[in-house]
Design a protein around this motif. Structure first.
Motif, PDB file in Angstrom:
ATOM      1  N   CYS A   8     -33.489  -9.667 -13.150  1.00 28.33           N
ATOM      2  CA  CYS A   8     -32.241  -8.970 -13.193  1.00 28.33           C
ATOM      3  C   CYS A   8     -31.681  -8.901 -11.814  1.00 28.33           C
ATOM      4  CB  CYS A   8     -32.490  -7.554 -13.645  1.00 28.33           C
ATOM      5  SG  CYS A   8     -33.077  -7.312 -15.353  1.00 28.33           S
ATOM      6  N   TYR A   9     -32.666  -8.672 -10.654  1.00 30.82           N
ATOM      7  CA  TYR A   9     -31.731  -8.895  -9.399  1.00 30.82           C
ATOM      8  C   TYR A   9     -31.180 -10.042  -9.051  1.00 30.82           C
ATOM      9  CZ  TYR A   9     -31.189  -8.549  -4.538  1.00 30.82           C
ATOM     10  OH  TYR A   9     -30.509  -8.545  -3.410  1.00 30.82           O
ATOM     11  N   LEU A  41     -28.069  -6.915 -21.670  1.00 29.71           N
ATOM     12  CA  LEU A  41     -27.761  -5.802 -21.149  1.00 29.71           C
ATOM     13  C   LEU A  41     -26.294  -5.804 -20.598  1.00 29.71           C
ATOM     14  CD1 LEU A  41     -30.965  -4.391 -19.612  1.00 29.71           C
ATOM     15  CD2 LEU A  41     -30.093  -3.933 -21.834  1.00 29.71           C
ATOM     16  N   LYS A  42     -25.644  -4.446 -20.684  1.00 29.14           N
ATOM     17  CA  LYS A  42     -24.630  -4.279 -19.714  1.00 29.14           C
ATOM     18  C   LYS A  42     -24.777  -2.838 -19.447  1.00 29.14           C
ATOM     19  CE  LYS A  42     -20.235  -3.709 -21.392  1.00 29.14           C
ATOM     20  NZ  LYS A  42     -18.890  -3.951 -22.047  1.00 29.14           N
ATOM     21  N   ILE A  43     -24.467  -2.438 -17.978  1.00 23.33           N
ATOM     22  CA  ILE A  43     -24.826  -1.051 -17.600  1.00 23.33           C
ATOM     23  C   ILE A  43     -23.303  -0.953 -16.888  1.00 23.33           C
ATOM     24  CG2 ILE A  43     -25.895   0.547 -15.920  1.00 23.33           C
ATOM     25  CD1 ILE A  43     -28.313  -1.583 -16.304  1.00 23.33           C
ATOM     26  N   VAL A  44     -22.705   0.297 -17.255  1.00 26.49           N
ATOM     27  CA  VAL A  44     -21.529   0.987 -16.839  1.00 26.49           C
ATOM     28  C   VAL A  44     -21.631   2.254 -16.278  1.00 26.49           C
ATOM     29  CG1 VAL A  44     -19.132   1.146 -17.439  1.00 26.49           C
ATOM     30  CG2 VAL A  44     -20.317  -0.614 -18.430  1.00 26.49           C
ATOM     31  N   ARG A  45     -21.045   2.598 -15.125  1.00 28.43           N
ATOM     32  CA  ARG A  45     -20.757   3.836 -14.517  1.00 28.43           C
ATOM     33  C   ARG A  45     -19.207   4.252 -15.070  1.00 28.43           C
ATOM     34  NH1 ARG A  45     -20.246   6.034  -8.396  1.00 28.43           N
ATOM     35  NH2 ARG A  45     -18.514   4.664  -8.344  1.00 28.43           N
ATOM     36  N   PHE A 111     -25.707  -0.688 -22.604  1.00 31.01           N
ATOM     37  CA  PHE A 111     -25.462  -1.272 -23.730  1.00 31.01           C
ATOM     38  C   PHE A 111     -26.443  -2.444 -23.981  1.00 31.01           C
ATOM     39  CE2 PHE A 111     -21.613   0.476 -22.062  1.00 31.01           C
ATOM     40  CZ  PHE A 111     -21.029   1.111 -23.387  1.00 31.01           C
ATOM     41  N   LYS A 112     -27.160  -2.355 -24.973  1.00 32.16           N
ATOM     42  CA  LYS A 112     -27.961  -3.481 -25.561  1.00 32.16           C
ATOM     43  C   LYS A 112     -27.123  -4.364 -26.159  1.00 32.16           C
ATOM     44  CE  LYS A 112     -32.180  -4.718 -28.084  1.00 32.16           C
ATOM     45  NZ  LYS A 112     -31.334  -5.482 -28.946  1.00 32.16           N
TER      46      LYS A 112
END
Length: 117
Positions: A8-9, A41-45, A111-112
């Motif tokens: 992921c990194y 995946l999507k990661i959101v703040r 979000f998956k």
């Protein structure tokens, strides 16, 4: 062999991101910042002063963490979930929902993507 964290990194996160730094709110709209995205995946703040959203009918599984503030999630069947700092909720694909009310909310949304493990 690389572990998932290394993968992921290398694919997406190019720098350190602190979820609690540089928080800003707008009177006009929610502010969304994409932290990470790949094929799975999507990661959101999301930072929201007091905005109400339209109803969403999304294909992804969404895991929501309310890191600051308070809010209410409303489902299309009338069910309302009250959230306070530290609460989390899983929203299944095609569960129609909206943010009915929120106050100085800091969200972390994961979000998956559909069809991906």
């Amino acid at each position: 062999m690389k572990n998932l964290g290394d993968k992921c990194y290398n694919k997406g996160m190019k720098k350190l991101f602190n979820i609690f730094k540089n928080i800003k709110f707008s009177e006009e709209k929610e502010i969304e910042e994409k932290i990470y995205e790949d094929d799975f995946l999507k990661i959101v703040r999301t930072m929201s002063l007091n905005q109400v959203t339209d109803f969403y009918d999304q294909d992804e599984l969404e895991i929501v963490f309310l890191l600051q503030g308070s809010a209410e999630i409303e489902y299309d069947n009338g069910k309302i979930i009250k959230l306070e700092k530290g609460d989390s909720i899983v929203i299944r694909p095609n569960e129609i929902h909206r943010v009915k009310w929120q106050e100085r909310a800091l969200w972390l949304c994961i979000f998956k993507k559909v069809g991906n493990i």
